[in-house]
Enzyme design. Sequence first.
Site, short mmCIF file in Angstrom:
data_model
loop_
_atom_site.label_atom_id
_atom_site.label_comp_id
_atom_site.label_asym_id
_atom_site.label_seq_id
_atom_site.Cartn_x
_atom_site.Cartn_y
_atom_site.Cartn_z
N ASP A 103 0.81 -1.22 0.00
CA ASP A 103 0.00 0.00 0.00
C ASP A 103 0.84 1.27 0.00
OD1 ASP A 103 -2.21 -1.67 0.14
OD2 ASP A 103 -2.24 -1.63 2.34
N GLU A 104 2.00 1.21 -0.61
CA GLU A 104 2.89 2.37 -0.64
C GLU A 104 2.39 3.42 -1.63
OE1 GLU A 104 3.87 -0.75 -1.18
OE2 GLU A 104 5.39 -1.30 0.29
N LYS B 21 1.80 2.14 -5.14
CA LYS B 21 2.33 1.60 -6.41
C LYS B 21 1.39 1.90 -7.58
CE LYS B 21 2.35 -2.42 -4.39
NZ LYS B 21 2.09 -2.03 -2.99
N ASN C 215 -5.30 -10.07 -3.41
CA ASN C 215 -4.93 -9.49 -2.10
C ASN C 215 -4.47 -8.05 -2.31
OD1 ASN C 215 -2.70 -10.51 -3.48
ND2 ASN C 215 -1.64 -11.25 -1.67
N GLY D 90 -4.58 -4.19 -3.72
CA GLY D 90 -5.56 -3.15 -4.03
C GLY D 90 -4.77 -1.92 -4.43
N HIS D 91 -4.74 -1.63 -5.71
CA HIS D 91 -3.93 -0.52 -6.22
C HIS D 91 -4.86 0.63 -6.64
CE1 HIS D 91 -0.37 -3.43 -7.18
NE2 HIS D 91 -0.73 -3.42 -5.93
N ARG E 52 2.39 -28.79 -6.83
CA ARG E 52 2.17 -29.36 -8.16
C ARG E 52 0.80 -29.99 -8.35
NH1 ARG E 52 7.60 -32.64 -7.56
NH2 ARG E 52 6.47 -33.02 -5.63
N GLN F 283 1.92 -6.08 -3.20
CA GLN F 283 2.37 -6.19 -1.80
C GLN F 283 3.64 -5.36 -1.61
OE1 GLN F 283 1.33 -9.53 -3.39
NE2 GLN F 283 -0.55 -8.51 -2.81
N THR G 190 -8.39 -3.18 -0.11
CA THR G 190 -8.99 -4.47 -0.44
C THR G 190 -9.97 -4.90 0.63
OG1 THR G 190 -7.07 -5.13 -1.73
CG2 THR G 190 -8.44 -6.92 -0.89
N THR G 191 -9.62 -4.69 1.90
CA THR G 191 -10.45 -5.22 2.98
C THR G 191 -11.11 -4.11 3.81
OG1 THR G 191 -8.53 -5.25 4.41
CG2 THR G 191 -9.02 -7.28 3.23
N PRO H 157 -8.49 -0.92 9.11
CA PRO H 157 -7.58 0.20 9.44
C PRO H 157 -6.13 -0.28 9.33
CG PRO H 157 -8.94 -0.43 11.35
CD PRO H 157 -9.33 -1.33 10.23
N ALA I 294 3.99 12.35 1.15
CA ALA I 294 4.70 13.34 1.95
C ALA I 294 3.70 14.28 2.62
CB ALA I 294 5.66 14.14 1.06
N ASP I 295 2.60 14.56 1.91
CA ASP I 295 1.59 15.50 2.42
C ASP I 295 0.97 15.06 3.74
OD1 ASP I 295 0.61 13.50 0.45
OD2 ASP I 295 -1.35 14.15 1.16
P1 GDP Z 1 -0.74 0.36 -3.53
O1 GDP Z 1 -1.34 -0.92 -3.06
O2 GDP Z 1 0.72 0.44 -3.31
O3 GDP Z 1 -1.11 0.70 -4.96
O4 GDP Z 1 -1.38 1.50 -2.62
P2 GDP Z 1 -2.93 1.63 -2.19
O5 GDP Z 1 -3.70 2.12 -3.35
O6 GDP Z 1 -3.40 0.41 -1.51
O7 GDP Z 1 -2.82 2.72 -1.04
C1 GDP Z 1 -2.29 3.97 -1.28
C2 GDP Z 1 -3.35 5.02 -0.89
O8 GDP Z 1 -2.76 6.28 -0.80
C3 GDP Z 1 -4.45 5.15 -1.93
O9 GDP Z 1 -5.64 5.50 -1.29
C4 GDP Z 1 -3.96 6.30 -2.79
O10 GDP Z 1 -5.00 7.01 -3.44
C5 GDP Z 1 -3.30 7.18 -1.77
N1 GDP Z 1 -2.15 7.96 -2.23
C6 GDP Z 1 -1.21 7.66 -3.16
N2 GDP Z 1 -0.26 8.62 -3.20
C7 GDP Z 1 -0.62 9.53 -2.28
C8 GDP Z 1 -0.02 10.74 -1.82
O11 GDP Z 1 1.05 11.15 -2.26
N3 GDP Z 1 -0.66 11.40 -0.83
C9 GDP Z 1 -1.83 10.98 -0.30
N4 GDP Z 1 -2.38 11.70 0.69
N5 GDP Z 1 -2.42 9.85 -0.69
C10 GDP Z 1 -1.81 9.13 -1.66
P1 IMO Z 2 -0.89 -4.14 -2.24
O1 IMO Z 2 -0.46 -4.70 -3.56
C1 IMO Z 2 -0.88 -4.52 2.09
C2 IMO Z 2 -0.93 -8.56 3.75
C3 IMO Z 2 -2.17 -9.00 4.49
C4 IMO Z 2 -1.56 -9.97 5.48
C5 IMO Z 2 -0.46 -10.63 4.66
C6 IMO Z 2 -0.87 -11.95 4.04
O2 IMO Z 2 -2.19 -3.43 -2.28
O3 IMO Z 2 0.21 -3.35 -1.62
P2 IMO Z 2 -2.48 -12.68 2.06
O4 IMO Z 2 -3.87 -12.24 1.70
O5 IMO Z 2 -1.47 -12.42 1.02
O6 IMO Z 2 -2.47 -14.08 2.56
O7 IMO Z 2 -2.09 -11.77 3.34
O8 IMO Z 2 -0.11 -9.72 3.64
N1 IMO Z 2 -1.17 -8.08 2.37
C7 IMO Z 2 -1.11 -6.80 2.01
N2 IMO Z 2 -0.91 -5.69 2.76
N3 IMO Z 2 -1.01 -4.43 0.75
C8 IMO Z 2 -1.18 -5.52 -0.01
O9 IMO Z 2 -1.18 -5.46 -1.36
C9 IMO Z 2 -1.28 -6.78 0.61
N4 IMO Z 2 -1.47 -8.04 0.19
C10 IMO Z 2 -1.39 -8.82 1.27
O10 IMO Z 2 -2.79 -7.91 5.11
O11 IMO Z 2 -0.95 -9.27 6.52
MG MG Z 3 -2.87 -1.60 -1.80
#
Ligand code: GDP
Ligand code: IMO
Ligand code: MG
Length: 426
Positions: A13-14, A16, A38, A40-41, A143, A222, A298-299, A302, A330-331
């Site tokens: 959830d960085e 990506k 798993n 959620g982008h 397998r 992930q 995805t879920t 929090p 950064a914001d």
């Molecule tokens: P991913 O799984 O790495 O693609 O990241 P997620 O989409 O799960 O979570 C990133 C969350 O941060 C999403 O709700 C984005 O809309 C949001 N987001 C991405 N970049 C920024 C940012 O620079 N600032 C803020 N406030 N939110 C951001």
């Molecule tokens: P994105 O691509 C954050 C975490 C789950 C759990 C562990 C194992 O959006 O960054 P799994 O369902 O793979 O068996 O869960 O990994 N997890 C993630 N956490 N972002 C994800 O994907 C994740 N995919 C799995 O919360 O701790």
């Molecule tokens: Mg995500």
Amino acid sequence: MAVDVLLGLQWGDEGKGKIVDVLAPRYQVVARFQGGPNAGHTLEFDGFKHVLHQIPSGIFRQEVQNIIGNGVVLDPIIFKKEIEGLAHFNLDLKKNLEISKKASIILPTHRLLDAAYELAKGKEKIGSTLKGIGPTYTDKISRQGLRVGDMISPNFPEKYKALVDRHKAILDVYKYEYDLTEAEAAFFEAVEFMKQFALVDSEYSVNNAINLGKTILAEGAQGSLLDVDFGSYPFVTSSNTISAGACTGLGVAPKNIGEVFGIFKAYATRVGSGPFPTELEDEVGESMRQEGREFGSTTGRPRRCGWIDLPALKYAMMINGVTQLIMMKADVLNIFEEILVCTAYEMPDGTVTDHIPFEITDIKVKPIYASLPGWHCSLEGMRDFNELPAELTNYIAFLEKYLNLPINFISTGPDREACVLRGSLA
Ligand code: GDP
Ligand code: IMO
Ligand code: MG
């Protein structure tokens, strides 16, 4: 051309999805190489917010060829929903989306197994997204899994039944109760639906693209600290989330890997269980969660929040061979007067280390922090590095010194446009 890899350096959830979407116009091909629903982008543009789970984040760029690679575990039911959710964008998905015949299929019983295993673990549960990821990769490695290419074989129903019977035997051992009727009907409907898409030997697509000199971006899911080998095992996912995973998950030779974009938040979050040395279980963590809207894509769970962990980040950079760093969100730190940065850990015996100890899941390490002044102002509308407040450039310089690599891209909001670029990227 070489294949560039973009991946998360923390626990997922960085951001990506946002960056793949931003960089996609520079690429002709975008390919997912591991993970499954798993993930959620999130992508935001033109006032829309869209979350992708299995479909690559290049999908909104019409001219980009999107590939779901062999390393992915694909849930046909979720795939169908995702495609239907994209209907109003008028994309030509039968043309610009390819799915590897070697990608593994998630069956409804894989999801049941995920739930049964987690339930049996009780307090020790991994905190899985319960999408069936672990059981599907388990079947792949042992397998006995099914793959996308099997769906077009005339004996698919028999293959399906043989595997499901094995799953049912395990579910009986776990005394897990279930009713498969609805999910099974939805599964077979989704399998039929999937057959209208390009099911291909995607290793040929990728290597042909390499040979034709096309630009290719491999999209990780992930994060590196959830990698099955190098993450905080057993609190990890079941795939190789690191750059090496792009080789096995797409059929790309190591010599063909180019840039490795490492994406990290200006702080840290984690969903699910497992060690998190810099976690803030107080009101500071709560305000980070609210400000960053840190609830799972995805879920909806929090996300746990804390300060940035530089030993962990440096470790992830080492394993991945990161060549470009991208700092997200950064914001979110705008609200803080003081920002802490973890630079090392104090072990239970009082020794100090900047390595990730093997025992990280069994012991509690104490983060050692440096304190930096916050910038305490909005970053809205800033596009140029020189516009950034001095405290933020100071924060960036501190990280760059520790990590020994420049941070040339800073994200300041969820929207596609909210980016500060310093110099050139790839
Ligand atoms: P991913 O799984 O790495 O693609 O990241 P997620 O989409 O799960 O979570 C990133 C969350 O941060 C999403 O709700 C984005 O809309 C949001 N987001 C991405 N970049 C920024 C940012 O620079 N600032 C803020 N406030 N939110 C951001
Ligand atoms: P994105 O691509 C954050 C975490 C789950 C759990 C562990 C194992 O959006 O960054 P799994 O369902 O793979 O068996 O869960 O990994 N997890 C993630 N956490 N972002 C994800 O994907 C994740 N995919 C799995 O919360 O701790
Ligand atoms: Mg995500």
